[in-house]
Design an enzyme around this catalytic site. Structure first.
Site, PDB file in Angstrom:
ATOM      1  N   LYS A  22       0.826  -1.211   0.000  1.00  0.00           N
ATOM      2  CA  LYS A  22       0.000   0.000   0.000  1.00  0.00           C
ATOM      3  C   LYS A  22       0.864   1.267   0.000  1.00  0.00           C
ATOM      4  CE  LYS A  22      -2.986   2.583   3.222  1.00  0.00           C
ATOM      5  NZ  LYS A  22      -2.028   3.525   3.839  1.00  0.00           N
ATOM      6  N   ASN A  23       1.826   1.336   0.918  1.00  0.00           N
ATOM      7  CA  ASN A  23       2.595   2.573   1.063  1.00  0.00           C
ATOM      8  C   ASN A  23       3.457   2.859  -0.156  1.00  0.00           C
ATOM      9  OD1 ASN A  23       1.464   3.010   3.562  1.00  0.00           O
ATOM     10  ND2 ASN A  23       3.147   2.072   4.693  1.00  0.00           N
ATOM     11  N   ARG A  97      -4.786  10.730   3.014  1.00  0.00           N
ATOM     12  CA  ARG A  97      -3.530  11.387   3.367  1.00  0.00           C
ATOM     13  C   ARG A  97      -2.487  11.245   2.261  1.00  0.00           C
ATOM     14  NH1 ARG A  97      -1.371  13.803   7.482  1.00  0.00           N
ATOM     15  NH2 ARG A  97       0.876  13.880   7.649  1.00  0.00           N
ATOM     16  N   ASP A 121      -5.528   8.032   9.094  1.00  0.00           N
ATOM     17  CA  ASP A 121      -5.729   7.416  10.398  1.00  0.00           C
ATOM     18  C   ASP A 121      -5.689   8.447  11.511  1.00  0.00           C
ATOM     19  OD1 ASP A 121      -5.982   4.800   9.528  1.00  0.00           O
ATOM     20  OD2 ASP A 121      -3.817   4.506   9.446  1.00  0.00           O
ATOM     21  N   ASP A 321       4.338   0.688  11.759  1.00  0.00           N
ATOM     22  CA  ASP A 321       3.072   0.086  11.346  1.00  0.00           C
ATOM     23  C   ASP A 321       2.882  -1.329  11.879  1.00  0.00           C
ATOM     24  OD1 ASP A 321       2.195   2.303  10.023  1.00  0.00           O
ATOM     25  OD2 ASP A 321       2.782   1.635   8.038  1.00  0.00           O
ATOM     26  N   MET A 343       6.493   7.400  17.462  1.00  0.00           N
ATOM     27  CA  MET A 343       6.131   8.373  16.436  1.00  0.00           C
ATOM     28  C   MET A 343       4.740   8.980  16.607  1.00  0.00           C
ATOM     29  SD  MET A 343       7.846   6.676  13.036  1.00  0.00           S
ATOM     30  CE  MET A 343       7.304   8.026  11.992  1.00  0.00           C
TER      31      MET A 343
END
Length: 437
Positions: A22-23, A97, A121, A321, A343
């Site tokens: 996905k990223n 985003r 998110d 993640d 983070m």
């Protein structure tokens, strides 16, 4: 709002193929805006966030053709830049985003880029400063409409290369700045750049398009601007977050699972981090084999006897993640574990759902949680819960699959944002999961 009903407590067995990352896909799709020529991308995951970005690109005027499952061609030769200042874009862009990464390539190629304040998110503050400070260093002027929460950068005379030291190794920030810099005049040096495999993939794709980028894989990128880029073919890596999710699922459900074609060399510390929890995993070719952990798994301790801490860090450190997965897997380990999420200050708040299921978790503060594992002496209890974000959602799903009884998870659209047809794929290896729309 859709719901999952999960009958937990069953062992699973079989092979599972990870989806495209996905990223990475979100970065690569924005990169097609850098050229008027055709770009072919394969292994594109069929998930909500990626499909939203493809829709935004189409509305911007990109010609999109689906050749087969997961394979698309994109051609950005006739764009409608007025769409960027339309109410339609303000609505569509604010819901994703990843749409922030269209700004860099548009700024480089057309001298302007706009974006509504993006969503995503609810896991804490996620600054955009790195993106825009980089653009400003390249010579762009910053615009912000506070009333409409709308950002813009403009460089009608073009961009000029510059040296910059990023205040954080932001993956999307680095990607955005690199995409702007490849068409800037002169040399751009980016220090403290992110170096995740997905960012490396973006840089390698741009090099095939004609960009001049040195230092790929390091935290210093040196970019010599070129006048134009051409088309190319690109294949998206398997999703390392999904791979980590399946490792955790196998351990929690005492299941024998083979994760196929994982691109081992791009997984970094992920396999060894799960081994620290006592999870056995073997490399078989490019597959991961996880045997059934019928006797459980035991968390390692440090040499001095103190209990293990697993924390996130910029690559090549452990990805944030997967900390939610680590936390839920630790609830049934033998031993104790400290999870330190550095983070994002809201990402561990889902632990209240695990506590409701009987997990022994102490939330020390917004960033740290201590887990005392059950060693399978006490199973988690089924419950009803709501998914707050993608990664917490998959963690709760794993917990439900290990728990005795029938659990219900609401707001599963959050899970669908990052995991392709997850209920069908889990049923294929024996999970008892039903989607209720």
């Amino acid at each position: 709002m859709a719901t999952f009903q999960i009958e937990g407590g069953h062992q699973l067995k079989g092979d599972i193929q990870p989806q495209g990352a996905k990223n990475e896909a979100l970065q690569i799709l924005c990169g097609v805006l850098l050229t008027p020529e055709k770009v072919t991308i394969s292994n594109v995951p069929d998930i909500i966030d990626v499909n939203k970005l493809i829709m935004i690109l189409q509305n911007l005027g990109v010609k999109v053709e689906k050749l087969e499952k997961g394979v698309f061609t994109f051609q950005a030769d006739e764009l409608d830049l007025d769409y960027l200042e339309s109410e339609k874009f303000k609505k569509e862009g604010s819901g994703l985003r990843g749409s922030i990464m269209i700004v860099g390539p548009l700024l480089a190629r057309f001298g302007k880029g706009y974006i509504p304040r993006p969503g995503g998110d609810k896991i804490g503050r996620r600054r955009l400063d790195t993106h825009f400070e980089g653009f400003i260093k390249l010579g762009a002027k910053f615009r912000y409409n506070r009333e409409e929460r709308f950002y813009g950068v403009e460089a009608p005379e073009g961009l000029t290369g510059a040296y910059m030291l990023l205040d954080e190794a932001s993956v999307t920030g680095t990607a955005n700045i690199v995409m702007a810099a490849v068409l800037a005049k002169g040399t751009t040096t980016i220090y403290n750049a992110a170096c995740e495999p997905y960012l490396q993939q973006l840089c390698k794709m741009m090099v095939r398009m004609g960009a001049d980028i040195k230092g790929i894989g390091s935290n210093m990128l040196i970019i010599e601007g070129v006048e134009k880029l051409g088309g190319c073919d690109h294949r998206v890596l398997p999703d390392m977050i999904e791979i980590g999710s399946w490792i955790g699922l196998a351990a929690m459900t005492k299941s024998e699972i083979i994760i196929k074609n994982v691109s081992w060399d791009d997984l970094g510390v992920i396999p060894n981090t799960f081994r620290k929890l006592g999870i056995t995993l073997e490399r078989k070719g490019d597959d991961i084999y996880i045997p059934a952990h019928t006797d459980g798994y035991e968390v390692e301790s440090y040499i001095d006897g103190s209990f293990m801490t697993i924390a996130d860090a910029p690559w090549p450190g452990f990805t944030p993640d997967l900390l939610s997965i680590i936390l839920v897997v630790a609830t049934q380990a033998k031993g104790e574990l400290m999870v330190h999420q550095k983070m994002f200050e809201s990402r561990l708040f889902f632990t209240d759902k695990l506590i409701d299921m009987g997990a022994k978790v102490i939330l020390c503060d917004p960033h740290r949680a201590t887990v005392i594992g059950h060693n399978f002496q006490s199973t988690l209890k089924a419950t009803t819960m709501t998914s707050p974000d993608i990664r917490a959602g998959i963690s709760l799903l794993i917990a439900a699959l290990s728990a005795k009884g029938t659990s219900t998870i609401h707001n599963i659209e959050q899970i669908d944002r990052g995991y392709e047809n997850i209920d069908e794929r889990l049923r294929a290896i024996g999970a008892k999961i039903t989607r209720i729309d």
